[in-house]
Motif scaffolding. Sequence first.
Motif, short mmCIF file in Angstrom:
data_model
loop_
_atom_site.label_atom_id
_atom_site.label_comp_id
_atom_site.label_asym_id
_atom_site.label_seq_id
_atom_site.Cartn_x
_atom_site.Cartn_y
_atom_site.Cartn_z
N LEU A 145 43.88 25.42 39.19
CA LEU A 145 42.71 24.94 39.91
C LEU A 145 43.12 23.91 40.96
O LEU A 145 42.65 23.96 42.11
CB LEU A 145 41.71 24.33 38.93
CG LEU A 145 40.45 23.70 39.55
CD1 LEU A 145 39.67 24.73 40.36
CD2 LEU A 145 39.58 23.09 38.47
N ASN A 146 43.98 22.99 40.57
CA ASN A 146 44.45 21.97 41.53
C ASN A 146 45.17 22.62 42.71
O ASN A 146 45.00 22.23 43.87
CB ASN A 146 45.37 20.97 40.84
CG ASN A 146 44.62 20.06 39.89
OD1 ASN A 146 43.41 19.87 40.02
ND2 ASN A 146 45.33 19.49 38.92
N TYR A 147 46.01 23.62 42.40
CA TYR A 147 46.77 24.31 43.45
C TYR A 147 45.82 25.00 44.44
O TYR A 147 45.99 24.89 45.66
CB TYR A 147 47.70 25.34 42.80
CG TYR A 147 48.38 26.26 43.79
CD1 TYR A 147 49.48 25.84 44.52
CD2 TYR A 147 47.90 27.56 44.00
CE1 TYR A 147 50.11 26.69 45.43
CE2 TYR A 147 48.51 28.41 44.90
CZ TYR A 147 49.61 27.97 45.62
OH TYR A 147 50.22 28.81 46.52
N MET A 148 44.82 25.69 43.93
CA MET A 148 43.88 26.41 44.81
C MET A 148 43.06 25.45 45.66
O MET A 148 42.80 25.71 46.84
CB MET A 148 42.97 27.30 43.97
CG MET A 148 43.68 28.43 43.25
SD MET A 148 42.55 29.39 42.20
CE MET A 148 43.72 30.33 41.22
N ASN A 149 42.66 24.32 45.05
CA ASN A 149 41.89 23.34 45.80
C ASN A 149 42.71 22.70 46.92
O ASN A 149 42.23 22.52 48.05
CB ASN A 149 41.37 22.24 44.87
CG ASN A 149 40.19 22.70 44.03
OD1 ASN A 149 39.51 23.65 44.37
ND2 ASN A 149 39.96 22.01 42.91
N TYR A 197 43.96 25.89 49.45
CA TYR A 197 42.96 26.75 50.09
C TYR A 197 41.56 26.14 50.11
O TYR A 197 40.62 26.78 50.58
CB TYR A 197 42.91 28.11 49.38
CG TYR A 197 44.23 28.83 49.42
CD1 TYR A 197 44.67 29.47 50.58
CD2 TYR A 197 45.07 28.85 48.30
CE1 TYR A 197 45.88 30.13 50.62
CE2 TYR A 197 46.30 29.50 48.33
CZ TYR A 197 46.70 30.14 49.50
OH TYR A 197 47.92 30.78 49.55
N GLY A 198 41.42 24.93 49.58
CA GLY A 198 40.11 24.29 49.59
C GLY A 198 39.28 24.56 48.36
O GLY A 198 38.44 23.76 47.99
N ALA A 248 41.06 30.59 47.99
CA ALA A 248 42.30 31.25 47.56
C ALA A 248 42.06 32.75 47.38
O ALA A 248 42.92 33.57 47.74
CB ALA A 248 42.78 30.64 46.25
N TRP A 249 40.89 33.11 46.86
CA TRP A 249 40.58 34.53 46.64
C TRP A 249 40.44 35.27 47.97
O TRP A 249 40.89 36.42 48.11
CB TRP A 249 39.31 34.66 45.81
CG TRP A 249 38.79 36.06 45.64
CD1 TRP A 249 37.55 36.51 45.92
CD2 TRP A 249 39.51 37.20 45.13
NE1 TRP A 249 37.42 37.84 45.64
CE2 TRP A 249 38.62 38.30 45.15
CE3 TRP A 249 40.81 37.39 44.67
CZ2 TRP A 249 39.00 39.58 44.73
CZ3 TRP A 249 41.18 38.68 44.25
CH2 TRP A 249 40.29 39.75 44.28
#
Length: 233
Positions: free
Chosen positions: A210-214, A217-218, A223-224
């Motif tokens: 979750l931290n990585y995607m935030n 990619y925001g 991210a998807w």
Amino acid sequence: MSRISVRGFAVASATAVTAVGSVVGVASGSTAQPDDLELTASDATLLADIPAGQQAQVQTASLTQQADVQAIAADASAKKEAEEAARKKAAEDAITKQKAAEEAEKKAEEERKEREEAASRSAARADASDFAVQSSYTVAQVQAMAQQMIPGDQFTCFSNIVNHESTWNYQATNPSSGAYGLVQALPGSKMASAGADWQTNPATQIKWGLNYMNERYGSPCGAWSFWQANHWY
């Protein structure tokens, strides 16, 4: 000046008078009648009887009338050009205002979405430490953890990525790249920043993912969207 030349000049003068009347008539919306020309020309022939001493006055009057015709025509042309320029300027201003309004609306919508995403990310959610450590976890248990840790409006996007990357297997390993876990971190040891038990605890992997995607990619949905276009993230 001879009588003949005076008569010819008088006719020219009468023609100039008629031309002035035509311009004024057009400007006022009236239409000149053929009889007007005949009457003016007929009257003009009488100017042949003007004494020689007054012929210079006739010449001056004729030139003045011709100048008036030219001035009226020039004024009408200038007015038409000014009206056309004003019309074009108004159209350009309207287009500029419309574009500015559209840009402002678009920016406002983007800012609204950013605020909503930020609020969603900052909302109180369960943390990896909130779950009791187990020796193993079923897919249903891992998904239940993710639903409690991922913001509601982002869960579907997060789930889509995990489905494609590991089919919710927290011990999934890519034999060629070495990517590991639910979100296939590469290398898997990256997830140690979220917890030392990154290899065996799916909650730790979810937290890191979750931290990585935030950060990158925001949001999980950001991210998807990237994943759909590139088949990696």
